[in-house]
Design a protein around this motif. Structure first.
Motif, PDB file in Angstrom:
ATOM      1  N   GLU A   1      -5.629  -9.854   0.890  1.00 60.37           N
ATOM      2  CA  GLU A   1      -5.217  -8.556   0.341  1.00 60.37           C
ATOM      3  C   GLU A   1      -5.571  -8.438  -1.142  1.00 60.37           C
ATOM      4  O   GLU A   1      -5.954  -7.362  -1.613  1.00 60.37           O
TER       5      GLU A   1
ATOM      6  N   GLU B   1      -9.159  -7.508  -1.357  1.00 58.24           N
ATOM      7  CA  GLU B   1      -9.344  -6.113  -0.938  1.00 58.24           C
ATOM      8  C   GLU B   1      -8.905  -5.148  -2.035  1.00 58.24           C
ATOM      9  O   GLU B   1      -9.562  -4.137  -2.274  1.00 58.24           O
ATOM     10  N   ARG B   2      -7.788  -5.471  -2.733  1.00 58.06           N
ATOM     11  CA  ARG B   2      -7.343  -4.623  -3.838  1.00 58.06           C
ATOM     12  C   ARG B   2      -8.373  -4.623  -4.970  1.00 58.06           C
ATOM     13  O   ARG B   2      -8.636  -3.586  -5.592  1.00 58.06           O
TER      14      ARG B   2
ATOM     15  N   LEU C   1     -11.623  -5.064  -4.657  1.00 59.09           N
ATOM     16  CA  LEU C   1     -12.772  -4.259  -4.242  1.00 59.09           C
ATOM     17  C   LEU C   1     -12.478  -2.761  -4.356  1.00 59.09           C
ATOM     18  O   LEU C   1     -13.352  -1.973  -4.760  1.00 59.09           O
ATOM     19  N   LYS C   2     -11.237  -2.362  -4.020  1.00 62.08           N
ATOM     20  CA  LYS C   2     -10.868  -0.949  -4.142  1.00 62.08           C
ATOM     21  C   LYS C   2     -10.873  -0.503  -5.606  1.00 62.08           C
ATOM     22  O   LYS C   2     -11.345   0.586  -5.938  1.00 62.08           O
ATOM     23  N   LYS C   3     -10.330  -1.353  -6.484  1.00 61.43           N
ATOM     24  CA  LYS C   3     -10.330  -1.021  -7.916  1.00 61.43           C
ATOM     25  C   LYS C   3     -11.747  -0.947  -8.454  1.00 61.43           C
ATOM     26  O   LYS C   3     -12.080  -0.076  -9.260  1.00 61.43           O
TER      27      LYS C   3
ATOM     28  N   ALA D   1     -14.477  -0.242  -6.719  1.00 60.55           N
ATOM     29  CA  ALA D   1     -15.126   0.960  -6.178  1.00 60.55           C
ATOM     30  C   ALA D   1     -14.674   2.200  -6.941  1.00 60.55           C
ATOM     31  O   ALA D   1     -15.498   3.081  -7.264  1.00 60.55           O
ATOM     32  N   ALA D   2     -13.366   2.299  -7.255  1.00 57.11           N
ATOM     33  CA  ALA D   2     -12.849   3.443  -8.015  1.00 57.11           C
ATOM     34  C   ALA D   2     -13.447   3.469  -9.416  1.00 57.11           C
ATOM     35  O   ALA D   2     -13.809   4.546  -9.926  1.00 57.11           O
TER      36      ALA D   2
END
Length: 475
Positions: free
Chosen positions: A209, A212-213, A215-217, A219-220
Motif C-alpha cells: 500500500e 501504491e500511495r 505511485l498515486k502521489k 502521478a498527481a
C-alpha cells in the motif's frame, strides 16, 4: 484516550514532525507499529506521548488511561541491587508487595529471580524485568521502544504472545519485520515530509500500500507539472499574439497558472538508498580455523570443546539463547579476547571487520572526526564517503552523542566497510537499523563474496541472506 493535536516537535535544531494528530484508545485494543527512517523521531514521539518531552507546538492529552513506557535500553540506575529490591522500590506503597508475584508471573519469570543482582541478568531477563516494572502501574496503553533488541528467539516468541494477549492497546517502535507482522494490525509511518501516515493493515500489506500511495502521489505531481507546462507554453506563444493580446483570455490563463502553481502537489520523495562499499574476494580456502577447548568467567564455563572452520565466501551463523556465549565467541574470533584455552589460525594477511553489538564510537567526537580517525581518510574523501551513507554536510560536525542509535549504527557500518575487510564479524548487525536500511544491508550482503560470521535473531534477515554453516551454542 490518548490524543495528539497538531503536534510539532523540534530537537537539536532539527524539525522532526508537524501537524501530527493521532490517537490511542485502550478499548480499541490496537496493535500499532511505529516505523520510519532512523532519526525521523520515532523515540521522540513515544516520549511526547508519555510526557517525557514537551512539544514545540500542539498538544498531547490523556484521559482515563494509564500509560506504561518500556524504554529502548533499560536503565536500572543501581545495577548492584537485587531484582526484588529494585521492583519493591517501584511500588507506590510498601504493602503492595503482592504485586511482585503477579507481574513476575505475567512476564513468565520465576519468583527466585528476585534474589539475582540486576547486573547478572541476561538481555532477555533485563527486558522482562523492565517490563515488570512497567506493569506494576497496571497500564491500559503500553508503549515500547525497540523491545526485541538483544532478545534471543525464545524471548521474542514469548514477547509476541504477551503483546497479543495484552488487554489494552499497544504501540511500539520496531524494525523487526517478522515481529511487526506477528503483532501489529496498524502501521504509523513518520514520513519524509514530517507527518504520520496511518495504514490499517499488517506489515506485508503496508509495503504494498505504501508503494501504491507513492505511485498515486507521483502521478498527481506529474499531471500537475504537465498541465503547468502546457499553460506556460501557451502563454509564451500567445500572450502577445494579436488574436489574444487585447482579450481576457491571457489574463484568465495567467490567473489559472497562478492557482495551479499554488495548489500543485509536492513531488513525492523516493527512499534514499545507502551506497555501501563493494568488498572484493581476495581470499580463498579456509580463512579462519578455531579450536576452543574452554572459555570461562571465574568458575563458570561459557564455551567448551568448539572446533570449526570458516571458508572464503561462506555465511556462518553463531546461534544460541542469551547467555550461551555468542558475543564472547565473536570477541575471541575478532582477537579482542585472548583469555581462553585453545587456538585460532587466520589466513595470512586476513583483514577482519568487526561490528560489535553495542556501539564503540566515542560519544564526544564529531561524525567526521570519528570516521576520519578510524579509517585514516582525509577530510574531503571522508565527506564524500559519508554522504553515501546518508550523512549530508550538516551532519559532519554533529557529536556522536546527538545521533540516534540507528544513525550511530550507520556510521559504524561506514567505518567498517571503508576498511574493506576480508572477513566480516557481525554481532546483531540489524539492531537499531530502520526497515529501509535493513533492506539495503541485506541486498548488499547478498552480493558480497567475502566470508561472514553472524550473530542475529532477525529471522527475516537470515532467511534473505542465506546461511551455509551454523554453530549451535547452549547454556
Amino acid at each position: 484516550m490518548l490524543i495528539t493535536q497538531n503536534l510539532q516537535y523540534d530537537y537539536s535544531g532539527q524539525h522532526l514532525f508537524e501537524n501530527v494528530s493521532v490517537s490511542l484508545d485502550s478499548a480499541a485494543k490496537k496493535r500499532v507499529a511505529i516505523v520510519g527512517k532512523n532519526g525521523c523521531g520515532k523515540t521522540s514521539l513515544l516520549k511526547l506521548l508519555v510526557g517525557e518531552a514537551e512539544p514545540t507546538h500542539g498538544s498531547v492529552s490523556c484521559s482515563r488511561e494509564i500509560i506504561g513506557y518500556l524504554k529502548q535500553e533499560p536503565d536500572f540506575a543501581d545495577e548492584t541491587k537485587l531484582v526484588g529490591e529494585f521492583l519493591e522500590s517501584k511500588l507506590e506503597e510498601d504493602w503492595m508487595t503482592y504485586k511482585l508475584e503477579m507481574v513476575l508471573d505475567e512476564v513468565s519469570l520465576p519468583l527466585d529471580i528476585q534474589l539475582l543482582p540486576l547486573d547478572k541478568l541476561s538481555g532477555g531477563q533485563r527486558m522482562r524485568i523492565a517490563l515488570a516494572e512497567v506493569l506494576l502501574k497496571e497500564p491500559t496503553i503500553l508503549l515500547l521502544d525497540e523491545p526485541t533488541n538483544h532478545l534471543d528467539t525464545a524471548s521474542i516468541e514469548w514477547l509476541v504472545g504477551f503483546l497479543n494477549n495484552f488487554s489494552g492497546t499497544v504501540a511500539f517502535v520496531s524494525h523487526d519485520r517478522t515481529f511487526i507482522n506477528q503483532v501489529a494490525n496498524q502501521i504509523w509511518e513518520i514520513t519524509a515530509d514530517r507527518n504520520i501516515e496511518v495504514y490499517g493493515v499488517k506489515y506485508d500489506q503496508y509495503l504494498i500500500e505504501r508503494y501504491e500511495r507513492y505511485l498515486k502521489k507521483l502521478a498527481a505531481f506529474e499531471l500537475s507539472q504537465r498541465e503547468i507546462r502546457e499553460l506556460q507554453d501557451w502563454l509564451r506563444a500567445n500572450a502577445n499574439h494579436p488574436k489574444y493580446k487585447f482579450t481576457a483570455t491571457v489574463a484568465q490563463r495567467k490567473k489559472a497558472l497562478e492557482r495551479m502553481e499554488v495548489k500543485a502537489p509536492p513531488e513525492p520523495m523516493a527512499d534514499p538508498r545507502v551506497k555501501m562499499h563493494h568488498l572484493s574476494k581476495d581470499q580463498s580456502g579456509t580463512v579462519l580455523s578455531a579450536k576452543i577447548h574452554e572459555k570461562s568467567f571465574g568458575d563458570r564455563k561459557i564455551l567448551t570443546n568448539l572446533e570449526f572452520k570458516i571458508h572464503a565466501g561462506e555465511r556462518f551463523l553463531i546461534r544460541g539463547p542469551n547467555g550461551s556465549g555468542k558475543t564472547t565467541l565473536m570477541k575471541i574470533l575478532a582477537g579482542e579476547d585472548k583469555d581462553f584455552d585453545g587456538q585460532l589460525v587466520y589466513k595470512q594477511n586476513l583483514k577482519i571487520g568487526y561490528l560489535q553489538q553495542f556501539s564503540s564510537l566515542d560519544p564526544g567526537e564529531t561524525v567526521i572526526d570519528q570516521f576520519s580517525s578510524r579509517t585514516q581518510t582525509e577530510y574531503t574523501l571522508a565527506r564524500s564517503i559519508l554522504s553515501k551513507y546518508l550523512f549530508p554536510a550538516e551532519f559532519m560536525d554533529d557529536k556522536i552523542k546527538n545521533l540516534s542509535f540507528g544513525q550511530q549504527r550507520r556510521l559504524e557500518l561506514a567505518i567498517l566497510l571503508t576498511r574493506k575487510p576480508d572477513l566480516l564479524l557481525l554481532d546483531e548487525p540489524t539492531n537499531h537499523l530502520d526497515i529501509f536500511l535493513r533492506e539495503d544491508l541485506e541486498n548488499f550482503l547478498m552480493q558480497q563474496e567475502v566470508a561472514m560470521c553472524i550473530i542475529s535473531h532477525d529471522s527475516y534477515f537470515l532467511n534473505k541472506i542465506g546461511i551455509a554453516q551454523i554453530v549451535e551454542l547452549t547454556v
